[in-house]
Design a protein around this motif. Structure first.
Motif, PDB file in Angstrom:
ATOM      1  N   SER A  27       0.826  -1.358   0.075  1.00 59.03           N
ATOM      2  CA  SER A  27       0.042   0.105  -0.133  1.00 59.03           C
ATOM      3  C   SER A  27       0.807   1.319   0.083  1.00 59.03           C
ATOM      4  N   ARG A  31       0.659   4.196  -2.772  1.00 57.73           N
ATOM      5  CA  ARG A  31       0.029   5.288  -2.476  1.00 57.73           C
ATOM      6  C   ARG A  31       0.897   6.633  -1.820  1.00 57.73           C
ATOM      7  N   GLU A  64      -3.525  -6.170  -2.534  1.00 54.26           N
ATOM      8  CA  GLU A  64      -3.276  -4.892  -2.611  1.00 54.26           C
ATOM      9  C   GLU A  64      -2.926  -4.189  -4.036  1.00 54.26           C
TER      10      GLU A  64
END
Length: 404
Positions: A27, A31, A64
């Motif tokens: 993640s 991000r 993910e």
């Protein structure tokens, strides 16, 4: 530095903790605002985690990163090299996989992998073709059910060649709007044959009776498909019928006697090898000039000529291209043909009259069924009005508003 500490920690951490950590790292890679150096280390760490002994870790990474366009391609390839749900998750969603990647995965993948590929949105034609060649039955059913997949016509045919006995596949194919008319006819014929074998195998009907019912069912479907489709559908259906030995004079006569002559016209073109325009002109000539010659050119028996000539002339009286008055055989046309053939004698004439009488019986049953349904509808409406007289006034006022 943080990534290195993570890898050091992962050597001794429990499997569930490693999976949670891997998901967090994935993640963050997708991000967070990592530096270039940290991003390279994170990518290396994620690829290394593919070799983790626990499938929980690979599953966490796949969940993910499967759908992200920022997923490193090498990582995606590493995940689809696995078996089971991890590979399937990536194969179903990853936008970073190329057509070549998907074709290769279809060739070597298990059932889950093939099904995952088959359900991808906007699946390219090359991948669909690969699945049609090597996919298992479950994958082919999934592919046929995928309305966004670009499946070439030859691949649809290949799917039927390989697994056409699978009922789920036939059903999925028949629901496709882009299914060619010829293939739709072939599937309908196979369904009829399967039903006939089942019925005769159970001892409910004799093999001869079940075969006749299957043939008549296939003929009705062929006439309806040729009449309701595009201009190219009827010739395609005729070619399928010729290849399977199902293009019979009885089927051509049924097309004419149903008031839907598209299939019969395409059959005359195919059997006579005459230009389409020439056949069309002969069939629409109200004088009937050249009809017997057309029948002979198409290879029809001389004993059948009166039936075909009478049917075509009767069609021209009402308008050859006017269309059917209602679905199914037309008893008015049948009466004209039976009158023209009743004075004939001989084995072929007797067989022809037997066929016409069966068709008349079929048409009579359909006519009676239609009338019974109509009477039942009228009776139901009368009871409703009797129970609630205001309903009739409301219905009338609604009709008046619609007309206004």
């Amino acid at each position: 530095m943080i990534v290195r500490r993570f890898l050091l920690w992962a050597r001794t951490a429990p499997a569930e903790a490693r999976a949670s950590g891997a998901a967090a790292l994935a993640s963050a890679y997708l991000r967070s605002g990592m530096s270039d150096e940290d991003r390279r280390e994170a990518e290396t760490a994620l690829i290394a985690l593919i070799d983790d002994p626990s499938p929980l870790v690979r599953r966490a990474i796949a969940e993910e990163m499967a759908a992200s366009p920022r997923t490193p391609r090498n990582l995606a390839l590493g995940l689809i090299a696995e078996q089971g749900d991890v590979a399937a998750l990536v194969l179903a969603h990853s936008p970073v996989l190329s057509e070549a990647d998907l074709v290769d995965a279809a060739a070597v993948g298990d059932v889950l992998a093939q099904r995952a590929i088959a359900m991808r949105r906007c699946l390219p034609a090359s991948v669909a073709a690969a699945l049609a060649e090597v996919g298992c039955e479950e994958a082919l059913v999934t592919l046929a059910s995928n309305r966004t997949a670009d499946i070439p016509e030859f691949s649809l045919e290949r799917m039927m060649e390989r697994c056409g006995d699978d009922g789920a596949l036939r059903e999925a194919l028949l629901e496709r709007a882009d299914l060619p008319a010829g293939l739709r006819q072939a599937i309908a014929a196979r369904v009829s044959d399967a039903l006939a074998q089942f019925v005769s195998g159970c001892g409910w009907l004799t093999p001869e009776r079940s075969a006749r019912l299957a043939r008549e069912s296939t003929e009705r479907v062929a006439v309806a498909l040729a009449a309701g489709g595009q201009a190219t559908d009827a010739p395609a259906i005729v070619e399928v019928l010729r290849e399977t030995g199902r293009l019979t004079p009885g089927l051509m006569l049924r097309s004419l006697l149903s008031g839907e002559p598209a299939l019969a016209e395409a059959a005359f073109v195919s059997l006579s090898a005459l230009p389409r325009g020439r056949v069309a002109a002969l069939l629409r000539d109200r004088r009937g000039a050249g009809l017997r010659a057309l029948c002979r050119k198409a290879g029809l028996s001389q004993a059948l000529e009166p039936a075909f000539v009478a049917a075509i002339l009767a069609l021209n009286t009402r308008g050859f291209d006017a269309g059917a008055r209602r679905p199914g055989l037309d008893r008015g046309l049948l009466a004209d043909v039976m009158l023209a053939c009743e004075a004939m004698h001989g084995p072929e004439a007797d067989a022809l009259m037997a066929l016409l009488r069966r068709m008349d019986s079929e048409a009579a049953r359909e006519e009676a069924r239609h009338m019974a349904n109509s009477l039942a509808d009228d009776a139901a409406l009368a009871l409703l009005v009797e129970a609630d007289p205001a309903f009739l006034l409301e219905l009338a006022s609604g009709d008046l508003r619609a007309a206004a």
